[in-house]
Motif scaffolding. Structure first.
Motif, PDB file in Angstrom:
ATOM      1  N   ARG A 211      47.479  30.075  34.487  1.00  0.00           N
ATOM      2  CA  ARG A 211      47.652  29.050  35.527  1.00  0.00           C
ATOM      3  C   ARG A 211      46.718  29.289  36.710  1.00  0.00           C
ATOM      4  N   LEU A 212      45.994  30.416  36.711  1.00  0.00           N
ATOM      5  CA  LEU A 212      45.147  30.792  37.832  1.00  0.00           C
ATOM      6  C   LEU A 212      43.708  30.330  37.596  1.00  0.00           C
ATOM      7  N   ASP A 213      43.088  29.777  38.625  1.00  0.00           N
ATOM      8  CA  ASP A 213      41.699  29.321  38.507  1.00  0.00           C
ATOM      9  C   ASP A 213      40.713  30.386  38.967  1.00  0.00           C
ATOM     10  N   VAL A 214      41.023  31.070  40.075  1.00  0.00           N
ATOM     11  CA  VAL A 214      40.133  32.089  40.626  1.00  0.00           C
ATOM     12  C   VAL A 214      40.982  33.265  41.080  1.00  0.00           C
ATOM     13  N   VAL A 215      40.503  34.472  40.805  1.00  0.00           N
ATOM     14  CA  VAL A 215      41.137  35.681  41.334  1.00  0.00           C
ATOM     15  C   VAL A 215      40.073  36.438  42.122  1.00  0.00           C
ATOM     16  N   VAL A 216      40.324  36.635  43.413  1.00  0.00           N
ATOM     17  CA  VAL A 216      39.401  37.381  44.263  1.00  0.00           C
ATOM     18  C   VAL A 216      40.034  38.731  44.566  1.00  0.00           C
ATOM     19  N   THR A 217      39.344  39.793  44.187  1.00  0.00           N
ATOM     20  CA  THR A 217      39.863  41.144  44.359  1.00  0.00           C
ATOM     21  C   THR A 217      38.711  42.062  44.761  1.00  0.00           C
ATOM     22  N   ASP A 218      38.899  43.368  44.589  1.00  0.00           N
ATOM     23  CA  ASP A 218      37.830  44.312  44.910  1.00  0.00           C
ATOM     24  C   ASP A 218      37.339  44.979  43.632  1.00  0.00           C
ATOM     25  N   PRO A 219      36.262  45.766  43.686  1.00  0.00           N
ATOM     26  CA  PRO A 219      35.696  46.350  42.467  1.00  0.00           C
ATOM     27  C   PRO A 219      36.598  47.342  41.746  1.00  0.00           C
ATOM     28  N   GLY A 220      37.749  47.677  42.310  1.00  0.00           N
ATOM     29  CA  GLY A 220      38.660  48.602  41.645  1.00  0.00           C
ATOM     30  C   GLY A 220      39.523  47.979  40.571  1.00  0.00           C
ATOM     31  N   ILE A 221      39.372  46.688  40.297  1.00  0.00           N
ATOM     32  CA  ILE A 221      40.170  46.031  39.274  1.00  0.00           C
ATOM     33  C   ILE A 221      39.966  46.709  37.922  1.00  0.00           C
ATOM     34  N   PRO A 222      41.035  47.036  37.177  1.00  0.00           N
ATOM     35  CA  PRO A 222      40.875  47.639  35.848  1.00  0.00           C
ATOM     36  C   PRO A 222      40.091  46.704  34.917  1.00  0.00           C
ATOM     37  N   PRO A 223      39.110  47.227  34.190  1.00  0.00           N
ATOM     38  CA  PRO A 223      38.274  46.361  33.333  1.00  0.00           C
ATOM     39  C   PRO A 223      39.077  45.537  32.335  1.00  0.00           C
ATOM     40  N   GLU A 224      40.139  46.124  31.775  1.00  0.00           N
ATOM     41  CA  GLU A 224      40.915  45.378  30.785  1.00  0.00           C
ATOM     42  C   GLU A 224      41.651  44.196  31.415  1.00  0.00           C
ATOM     43  N   GLU A 225      42.063  44.344  32.684  1.00  0.00           N
ATOM     44  CA  GLU A 225      42.715  43.232  33.357  1.00  0.00           C
ATOM     45  C   GLU A 225      41.700  42.153  33.716  1.00  0.00           C
ATOM     46  N   ARG A 226      40.507  42.585  34.108  1.00  0.00           N
ATOM     47  CA  ARG A 226      39.452  41.614  34.398  1.00  0.00           C
ATOM     48  C   ARG A 226      39.119  40.799  33.154  1.00  0.00           C
ATOM     49  N   ASP A 227      38.964  41.483  32.021  1.00  0.00           N
ATOM     50  CA  ASP A 227      38.637  40.798  30.767  1.00  0.00           C
ATOM     51  C   ASP A 227      39.740  39.826  30.371  1.00  0.00           C
ATOM     52  N   ALA A 228      40.999  40.223  30.576  1.00  0.00           N
ATOM     53  CA  ALA A 228      42.112  39.349  30.217  1.00  0.00           C
ATOM     54  C   ALA A 228      42.132  38.095  31.080  1.00  0.00           C
ATOM     55  N   LEU A 229      41.853  38.238  32.374  1.00  0.00           N
ATOM     56  CA  LEU A 229      41.810  37.080  33.258  1.00  0.00           C
ATOM     57  C   LEU A 229      40.705  36.116  32.860  1.00  0.00           C
ATOM     58  N   VAL A 230      39.533  36.660  32.575  1.00  0.00           N
ATOM     59  CA  VAL A 230      38.399  35.817  32.152  1.00  0.00           C
ATOM     60  C   VAL A 230      38.729  35.102  30.844  1.00  0.00           C
ATOM     61  N   ALA A 231      39.340  35.821  29.910  1.00  0.00           N
ATOM     62  CA  ALA A 231      39.718  35.216  28.627  1.00  0.00           C
ATOM     63  C   ALA A 231      40.742  34.098  28.812  1.00  0.00           C
ATOM     64  N   ALA A 232      41.551  34.206  29.854  1.00  0.00           N
ATOM     65  CA  ALA A 232      42.566  33.176  30.124  1.00  0.00           C
ATOM     66  C   ALA A 232      41.994  31.987  30.897  1.00  0.00           C
ATOM     67  N   GLY A 233      40.706  32.059  31.259  1.00  0.00           N
ATOM     68  CA  GLY A 233      40.051  30.946  31.918  1.00  0.00           C
ATOM     69  C   GLY A 233      39.889  31.078  33.409  1.00  0.00           C
ATOM     70  N   ALA A 234      40.217  32.237  33.978  1.00  0.00           N
ATOM     71  CA  ALA A 234      40.081  32.440  35.425  1.00  0.00           C
ATOM     72  C   ALA A 234      38.704  32.982  35.769  1.00  0.00           C
ATOM     73  N   LEU A 235      38.185  32.574  36.908  1.00  0.00           N
ATOM     74  CA  LEU A 235      36.967  33.165  37.454  1.00  0.00           C
ATOM     75  C   LEU A 235      37.377  34.351  38.295  1.00  0.00           C
ATOM     76  N   VAL A 236      36.805  35.530  38.019  1.00  0.00           N
ATOM     77  CA  VAL A 236      37.126  36.738  38.761  1.00  0.00           C
ATOM     78  C   VAL A 236      35.950  37.074  39.670  1.00  0.00           C
ATOM     79  N   ARG A 237      36.228  37.177  40.959  1.00  0.00           N
ATOM     80  CA  ARG A 237      35.208  37.524  41.935  1.00  0.00           C
ATOM     81  C   ARG A 237      35.596  38.835  42.595  1.00  0.00           C
ATOM     82  N   GLU A 238      34.667  39.806  42.600  1.00  0.00           N
ATOM     83  CA  GLU A 238      34.920  41.114  43.198  1.00  0.00           C
ATOM     84  C   GLU A 238      34.204  41.182  44.544  1.00  0.00           C
ATOM     85  N   ALA A 239      34.992  41.253  45.604  1.00  0.00           N
ATOM     86  CA  ALA A 239      34.431  41.303  46.961  1.00  0.00           C
ATOM     87  C   ALA A 239      34.100  42.763  47.282  1.00  0.00           C
TER      88      ALA A 239
END
Length: 240
Positions: A211-239
């Motif tokens: 249900r999420l379109d964009v997730v803005v976080t920092d570079p500490g996001i776990p890679p597996e969670e980042r990949d899962a968000l992208v696979a679900a259709g979310a844009l992940v931006r690391e500030a």
């Protein structure tokens, strides 16, 4: 205080290289926030491991990361947009980054109202509802109906936990309902959270990650969670 049931003024003063008077003042302030109970020579922790730490404690965590996230989220918002801003310490940084922008904002926390009240180009719309003690977020049926009566270009949502398995979660159940109303009233859902939230799951389920379109976080996001968000259709931006 999260890892020890009690602390000593003398030990904290040595550990942090400050005076005992400074430590006493800090502990007195934490006592006012409901974090500790002062005892002779120190303090006892009142933090419950299964509950959300007080706003004043969270506001001091990952401060620089939250500021960068706030600026990144604000950059995603175009002038003229109608935006609903959730409560929480990270979304408060989004409010601070919007003070010079030409936007319409419905804030769901009194801290953001104070930040935006004198912003010269911000059109400020206030919701109804009950104010949650300590957090100063609005909640309840009046808040939910206020949100549902409007339509927003963007909902900026904070969270207590976020994961591929459990989705977006929050500790306080009345706030879960308010977040769901904000998500349902917006064309775009932007989540603002530091990477520490990816290691936590709170009590109340708000929505799944698809249900999420964009997730803005920092570079500490776990890679597996980042990949899962992208696979679900979310844009992940690391500030960073």
């Amino acid at each position: 205080m999260r890892t020890h049931d009690s602390v000593s003024v003398a030990e904290l003063a040595v550990e942090h290289g400050v005076s005992e008077m400074t430590i006493r003042r800090d502990l007195d302030e934490l006592a006012q926030q409901g974090v500790v109970r002062r005892v002779r020579g120190g303090a006892l922790s009142l933090l419950l491991r299964g509950e959300e730490p007080p706003f004043g404690v969270r506001e001091q965590e990952a401060v620089e990361a939250k500021r960068r996230i706030g600026a990144e989220v604000a950059a995603l918002i175009a002038d003229g947009e109608a935006v609903v801003l959730d409560g929480g310490t990270t979304v408060l940084e989004v409010a601070r980054a919007l003070v010079d922008r030409r936007v319409t904002v419905l804030p769901l926390a009194l801290q953001a109202v104070r930040v935006l009240a004198t912003a010269p180009r911000v059109r400020l719309v206030l919701p109804g509802g009950e104010v949650r003690k300590g957090e100063l977020n609005v909640m309840g049926p009046l808040a939910e109906s206020s949100i549902r009566a409007l339509r927003f270009d963007t909902a900026v949502i904070g969270c207590c936990g976020l994961s591929a398995e459990h989705g977006l979660t929050a500790h306080d159940l009345p706030e879960v309902a308010v977040k769901q109303a904000a998500i349902g009233a917006a064309r775009r859902v932007v989540v603002a959270c530091d990477s520490g939230k990816f290691t936590r799951t709170a009590f109340g389920a708000v929505c799944p990650i698809d249900r999420l379109d964009v997730v803005v976080t920092d570079p500490g996001i776990p890679p597996e969670e980042r990949d899962a968000l992208v696979a679900a259709g979310a844009l992940v931006r690391e500030a960073g």
